[in-house]
Motif scaffolding. Sequence first.
Motif, PDB file in Angstrom:
ATOM      1  N   PRO A  33     -18.842  16.096  12.868  1.00 53.22           N
ATOM      2  CA  PRO A  33     -18.206  16.693  14.046  1.00 53.22           C
ATOM      3  C   PRO A  33     -19.012  17.840  14.662  1.00 53.22           C
ATOM      4  N   ASP A  34     -19.728  18.597  13.838  1.00 50.33           N
ATOM      5  CA  ASP A  34     -20.506  19.727  14.350  1.00 50.33           C
ATOM      6  C   ASP A  34     -21.897  19.320  14.823  1.00 50.33           C
ATOM      7  N   LEU A  35     -22.305  18.096  14.537  1.00 50.46           N
ATOM      8  CA  LEU A  35     -23.607  17.581  14.988  1.00 50.46           C
ATOM      9  C   LEU A  35     -23.389  16.181  15.559  1.00 50.46           C
ATOM     10  N   ASN A  66     -26.336  13.802  15.751  1.00 51.28           N
ATOM     11  CA  ASN A  66     -27.265  13.817  14.625  1.00 51.28           C
ATOM     12  C   ASN A  66     -26.584  13.434  13.324  1.00 51.28           C
ATOM     13  N   GLY A  67     -25.591  12.591  13.421  1.00 51.39           N
ATOM     14  CA  GLY A  67     -24.839  12.210  12.238  1.00 51.39           C
ATOM     15  C   GLY A  67     -25.452  11.046  11.487  1.00 51.39           C
ATOM     16  N   PRO A  68     -24.709  10.535  10.514  1.00 49.49           N
ATOM     17  CA  PRO A  68     -25.181   9.380   9.734  1.00 49.49           C
ATOM     18  C   PRO A  68     -25.343   8.145  10.627  1.00 49.49           C
ATOM     19  N   GLU A  69     -25.998   7.155  10.098  1.00 45.96           N
ATOM     20  CA  GLU A  69     -26.161   5.867  10.791  1.00 45.96           C
ATOM     21  C   GLU A  69     -25.634   4.773   9.868  1.00 45.96           C
ATOM     22  N   LEU A 103     -17.777  12.198   0.989  1.00 43.63           N
ATOM     23  CA  LEU A 103     -17.582  13.579   0.564  1.00 43.63           C
ATOM     24  C   LEU A 103     -16.629  13.594  -0.616  1.00 43.63           C
ATOM     25  N   PRO A 104     -17.120  13.871  -1.822  1.00 43.93           N
ATOM     26  CA  PRO A 104     -16.247  13.838  -3.003  1.00 43.93           C
ATOM     27  C   PRO A 104     -15.334  15.052  -3.049  1.00 43.93           C
ATOM     28  N   ASP A 105     -14.154  14.870  -3.625  1.00 46.22           N
ATOM     29  CA  ASP A 105     -13.270  16.005  -3.859  1.00 46.22           C
ATOM     30  C   ASP A 105     -13.866  16.955  -4.895  1.00 46.22           C
ATOM     31  N   HIS A 139     -25.587  16.729   4.751  1.00 51.74           N
ATOM     32  CA  HIS A 139     -24.819  17.664   5.581  1.00 51.74           C
ATOM     33  C   HIS A 139     -23.332  17.597   5.229  1.00 51.74           C
ATOM     34  N   LEU A 140     -22.684  18.754   5.237  1.00 48.76           N
ATOM     35  CA  LEU A 140     -21.261  18.908   4.918  1.00 48.76           C
ATOM     36  C   LEU A 140     -20.930  18.598   3.464  1.00 48.76           C
TER      37      LEU A 140
END
Length: 310
Positions: free
Chosen positions: A22-24, A27-30, A39-41, A61-62
């Motif tokens: 959301p912030d990029l 430029n995110g994943p493909e 994103l693991p807990d 990222h993130l």
Amino acid sequence: MGDEMARPRYTLITGDFYIRYPDLPRNGPEPDGDTINFLPDNDDLVQSLPRFSNRGPDRRHLGTYGTRFEGIDTLETHFENQHQDLAFARAARDHMLASVGFGTVEFWDDLPNKVKSAEHHPVRGYLLANGVESNGRLLALVYTGDPDLNAADGDPVFVDVDRLDRSVNVSLVRAGLAYAELYATMPLELIEHLRDLLKQVRANTTGMWPQEAVTTEHRVQLTRLADLSELVMFPKLYRRLVRYFKDGHHDLAAFDVWLRADPVNRDDTAVLPTGELGNLHDLYDLNPSGIKLQFLPEELTFAPDPGPHP
């Protein structure tokens, strides 16, 4: 021996699936048919996974991690600025995105592999993770929603055929949009089940299979990089051919020598259908008329990639 065979090989890891930052936004994943960001807990669970090469997990990222769908290989949408048959490569990607639950997904017009918007994002789900592969990605079976098994986050899980069949991985196989790319790190029962599924799907001529170009029956002549862009063929072999032509070759005459020259990074070790130990070069046959397969790709069991070497 029996106790060892029954040892749980997978780890339950809960978290969220990401296909954009959301912030990029540009430029995110493909994402493609067999890769997604997760994103693991609990990040410690990822760090403690077995490592099949000399590389640990690649935190992005993130705090997300690239995740490779275990046991399958879908057509490439963007490998080194090249692609395979885009109709089926994108069909695999779109099937994966729909199966995970992102809803309507829009890509940028000028960045066709990057996600502009998604109706639902991020999406809750979980991995049954087997380990970390040579590119630093998590190797896993992918599931959506909350776990429907008697286990807590981080617990070891024994995966049987029924559990495998509920994965997004298998849904891509059943849709005729994925090859099986089988590694010895996967339990034998699951390997054999994927082989049986491929046999059924091929026989039913589902999805991409009627358009497969390089087969055990059909030989294809290739003289340049552009020849690869419209073909349905085993992606692992395709990726080697892309790099071969990028090395400046103009026909297939030197491909076998080129592949065998680097057994670490190119000519993967594999157990052949005969039970003999072989290599990727045993998969195909070359002559002046072109290349064809000697075995179905799913009949080989590859050794884990040891990772990049200088």
